[in-house]
Design a protein around this motif. Sequence first.
Motif, PDB file in Angstrom:
ATOM      1  N   ARG A   1      34.608  29.721  27.435  1.00  0.00           N
ATOM      2  CA  ARG A   1      33.632  30.772  27.734  1.00  0.00           C
ATOM      3  C   ARG A   1      33.936  31.453  29.067  1.00  0.00           C
ATOM      4  O   ARG A   1      33.798  32.665  29.196  1.00  0.00           O
ATOM      5  CB  ARG A   1      32.227  30.185  27.757  1.00  0.00           C
ATOM      6  CG  ARG A   1      31.735  29.789  26.389  1.00  0.00           C
ATOM      7  CD  ARG A   1      30.386  29.145  26.467  1.00  0.00           C
ATOM      8  NE  ARG A   1      29.909  28.753  25.145  1.00  0.00           N
ATOM      9  CZ  ARG A   1      28.848  28.022  24.931  1.00  0.00           C
ATOM     10  NH1 ARG A   1      28.124  27.589  25.941  1.00  0.00           N
ATOM     11  NH2 ARG A   1      28.497  27.713  23.712  1.00  0.00           N
ATOM     12  N   LEU A   2      34.342  30.669  30.058  1.00  0.00           N
ATOM     13  CA  LEU A   2      34.685  31.258  31.352  1.00  0.00           C
ATOM     14  C   LEU A   2      35.940  32.120  31.264  1.00  0.00           C
ATOM     15  O   LEU A   2      36.035  33.159  31.917  1.00  0.00           O
ATOM     16  CB  LEU A   2      34.854  30.164  32.400  1.00  0.00           C
ATOM     17  CG  LEU A   2      33.562  29.513  32.877  1.00  0.00           C
ATOM     18  CD1 LEU A   2      33.870  28.332  33.785  1.00  0.00           C
ATOM     19  CD2 LEU A   2      32.691  30.513  33.580  1.00  0.00           C
ATOM     20  N   LEU A   3      36.903  31.696  30.459  1.00  0.00           N
ATOM     21  CA  LEU A   3      38.083  32.532  30.253  1.00  0.00           C
ATOM     22  C   LEU A   3      37.716  33.837  29.548  1.00  0.00           C
ATOM     23  O   LEU A   3      38.244  34.905  29.869  1.00  0.00           O
ATOM     24  CB  LEU A   3      39.146  31.780  29.451  1.00  0.00           C
ATOM     25  CG  LEU A   3      39.905  30.708  30.223  1.00  0.00           C
ATOM     26  CD1 LEU A   3      40.791  29.907  29.281  1.00  0.00           C
ATOM     27  CD2 LEU A   3      40.724  31.328  31.323  1.00  0.00           C
ATOM     28  N   GLY A   4      36.806  33.755  28.593  1.00  0.00           N
ATOM     29  CA  GLY A   4      36.321  34.965  27.934  1.00  0.00           C
ATOM     30  C   GLY A   4      35.591  35.888  28.897  1.00  0.00           C
ATOM     31  O   GLY A   4      35.757  37.111  28.840  1.00  0.00           O
ATOM     32  N   LEU A   5      34.794  35.315  29.786  1.00  0.00           N
ATOM     33  CA  LEU A   5      34.102  36.119  30.790  1.00  0.00           C
ATOM     34  C   LEU A   5      35.095  36.783  31.738  1.00  0.00           C
ATOM     35  O   LEU A   5      34.926  37.941  32.107  1.00  0.00           O
ATOM     36  CB  LEU A   5      33.120  35.258  31.583  1.00  0.00           C
ATOM     37  CG  LEU A   5      32.361  35.955  32.693  1.00  0.00           C
ATOM     38  CD1 LEU A   5      31.501  37.081  32.141  1.00  0.00           C
ATOM     39  CD2 LEU A   5      31.528  34.961  33.470  1.00  0.00           C
ATOM     40  N   THR A   6      36.136  36.057  32.110  1.00  0.00           N
ATOM     41  CA  THR A   6      37.173  36.639  32.967  1.00  0.00           C
ATOM     42  C   THR A   6      37.875  37.799  32.268  1.00  0.00           C
ATOM     43  O   THR A   6      38.127  38.840  32.883  1.00  0.00           O
ATOM     44  CB  THR A   6      38.197  35.561  33.361  1.00  0.00           C
ATOM     45  OG1 THR A   6      37.513  34.487  34.003  1.00  0.00           O
ATOM     46  CG2 THR A   6      39.250  36.113  34.285  1.00  0.00           C
ATOM     47  N   ALA A   7      38.174  37.625  30.985  1.00  0.00           N
ATOM     48  CA  ALA A   7      38.812  38.709  30.227  1.00  0.00           C
ATOM     49  C   ALA A   7      37.880  39.919  30.117  1.00  0.00           C
ATOM     50  O   ALA A   7      38.324  41.061  30.250  1.00  0.00           O
ATOM     51  CB  ALA A   7      39.208  38.207  28.843  1.00  0.00           C
ATOM     52  N   LEU A   8      36.597  39.673  29.885  1.00  0.00           N
ATOM     53  CA  LEU A   8      35.636  40.767  29.793  1.00  0.00           C
ATOM     54  C   LEU A   8      35.521  41.511  31.121  1.00  0.00           C
ATOM     55  O   LEU A   8      35.511  42.745  31.150  1.00  0.00           O
ATOM     56  CB  LEU A   8      34.265  40.229  29.377  1.00  0.00           C
ATOM     57  CG  LEU A   8      33.136  41.250  29.331  1.00  0.00           C
ATOM     58  CD1 LEU A   8      33.384  42.269  28.220  1.00  0.00           C
ATOM     59  CD2 LEU A   8      31.806  40.554  29.152  1.00  0.00           C
ATOM     60  N   ALA A   9      35.439  40.768  32.221  1.00  0.00           N
ATOM     61  CA  ALA A   9      35.344  41.401  33.537  1.00  0.00           C
ATOM     62  C   ALA A   9      36.597  42.212  33.842  1.00  0.00           C
ATOM     63  O   ALA A   9      36.512  43.316  34.385  1.00  0.00           O
ATOM     64  CB  ALA A   9      35.127  40.337  34.614  1.00  0.00           C
ATOM     65  N   THR A  10      37.752  41.674  33.487  1.00  0.00           N
ATOM     66  CA  THR A  10      39.006  42.411  33.693  1.00  0.00           C
ATOM     67  C   THR A  10      39.006  43.701  32.886  1.00  0.00           C
ATOM     68  O   THR A  10      39.403  44.755  33.387  1.00  0.00           O
ATOM     69  CB  THR A  10      40.203  41.534  33.302  1.00  0.00           C
ATOM     70  OG1 THR A  10      40.166  40.332  34.067  1.00  0.00           O
ATOM     71  CG2 THR A  10      41.512  42.253  33.534  1.00  0.00           C
ATOM     72  N   LEU A  11      38.541  43.635  31.662  1.00  0.00           N
ATOM     73  CA  LEU A  11      38.474  44.827  30.820  1.00  0.00           C
ATOM     74  C   LEU A  11      37.509  45.860  31.385  1.00  0.00           C
ATOM     75  O   LEU A  11      37.810  47.057  31.431  1.00  0.00           O
ATOM     76  CB  LEU A  11      38.046  44.443  29.400  1.00  0.00           C
ATOM     77  CG  LEU A  11      37.832  45.594  28.434  1.00  0.00           C
ATOM     78  CD1 LEU A  11      39.171  46.212  28.063  1.00  0.00           C
ATOM     79  CD2 LEU A  11      37.109  45.120  27.204  1.00  0.00           C
ATOM     80  N   LEU A  12      36.338  45.408  31.846  1.00  0.00           N
ATOM     81  CA  LEU A  12      35.331  46.343  32.344  1.00  0.00           C
ATOM     82  C   LEU A  12      35.715  46.993  33.665  1.00  0.00           C
ATOM     83  O   LEU A  12      35.189  48.051  34.009  1.00  0.00           O
ATOM     84  CB  LEU A  12      33.985  45.624  32.487  1.00  0.00           C
ATOM     85  CG  LEU A  12      33.310  45.238  31.175  1.00  0.00           C
ATOM     86  CD1 LEU A  12      32.078  44.399  31.450  1.00  0.00           C
ATOM     87  CD2 LEU A  12      32.962  46.461  30.355  1.00  0.00           C
ATOM     88  N   PHE A  13      36.610  46.357  34.429  1.00  0.00           N
ATOM     89  CA  PHE A  13      37.019  46.916  35.716  1.00  0.00           C
ATOM     90  C   PHE A  13      38.417  47.538  35.667  1.00  0.00           C
ATOM     91  O   PHE A  13      39.028  47.759  36.706  1.00  0.00           O
ATOM     92  CB  PHE A  13      36.960  45.846  36.813  1.00  0.00           C
ATOM     93  CG  PHE A  13      35.563  45.495  37.214  1.00  0.00           C
ATOM     94  CD1 PHE A  13      34.767  46.414  37.862  1.00  0.00           C
ATOM     95  CD2 PHE A  13      35.040  44.254  36.929  1.00  0.00           C
ATOM     96  CE1 PHE A  13      33.477  46.099  38.230  1.00  0.00           C
ATOM     97  CE2 PHE A  13      33.755  43.924  37.297  1.00  0.00           C
ATOM     98  CZ  PHE A  13      32.967  44.855  37.941  1.00  0.00           C
ATOM     99  N   THR A  14      38.924  47.847  34.475  1.00  0.00           N
ATOM    100  CA  THR A  14      40.216  48.513  34.370  1.00  0.00           C
ATOM    101  C   THR A  14      40.078  49.983  34.764  1.00  0.00           C
ATOM    102  O   THR A  14      39.017  50.603  34.596  1.00  0.00           O
ATOM    103  CB  THR A  14      40.784  48.430  32.945  1.00  0.00           C
ATOM    104  OG1 THR A  14      39.830  48.965  32.042  1.00  0.00           O
ATOM    105  CG2 THR A  14      41.141  47.001  32.567  1.00  0.00           C
ATOM    106  N   PRO A  15      41.143  50.567  35.302  1.00  0.00           N
ATOM    107  CA  PRO A  15      41.081  51.959  35.748  1.00  0.00           C
ATOM    108  C   PRO A  15      40.638  52.977  34.685  1.00  0.00           C
ATOM    109  O   PRO A  15      39.893  53.892  35.032  1.00  0.00           O
ATOM    110  CB  PRO A  15      42.500  52.242  36.232  1.00  0.00           C
ATOM    111  CG  PRO A  15      42.984  50.911  36.686  1.00  0.00           C
ATOM    112  CD  PRO A  15      42.382  49.922  35.729  1.00  0.00           C
TER     113      PRO A  15
END
Length: 63
Positions: A9-23
């Motif tokens: 779940r934490l890895l999924g949250l990290t992936a989601l945060a990375t996606l939401l903060f992409t340029p």
Amino acid sequence: MMTPRRRERLLGLTALATLLFTPPLLLMADRIENGIWLPVYLFVVWGIVIGLAAWLLEGHAED
């Protein structure tokens, strides 16, 4: 000790945060209404990520 399910779940949250903060997403928020929405987008997304992280890291009895 962190369970495998919590780690996933934490890895999924990290992936989601990375996606939401992409340029590309940041640029889309910046171009709407002359850049007024970029600070709002950043504040809301950051709050959601912090809230989800707190919820996931808080010890649950079923995990």
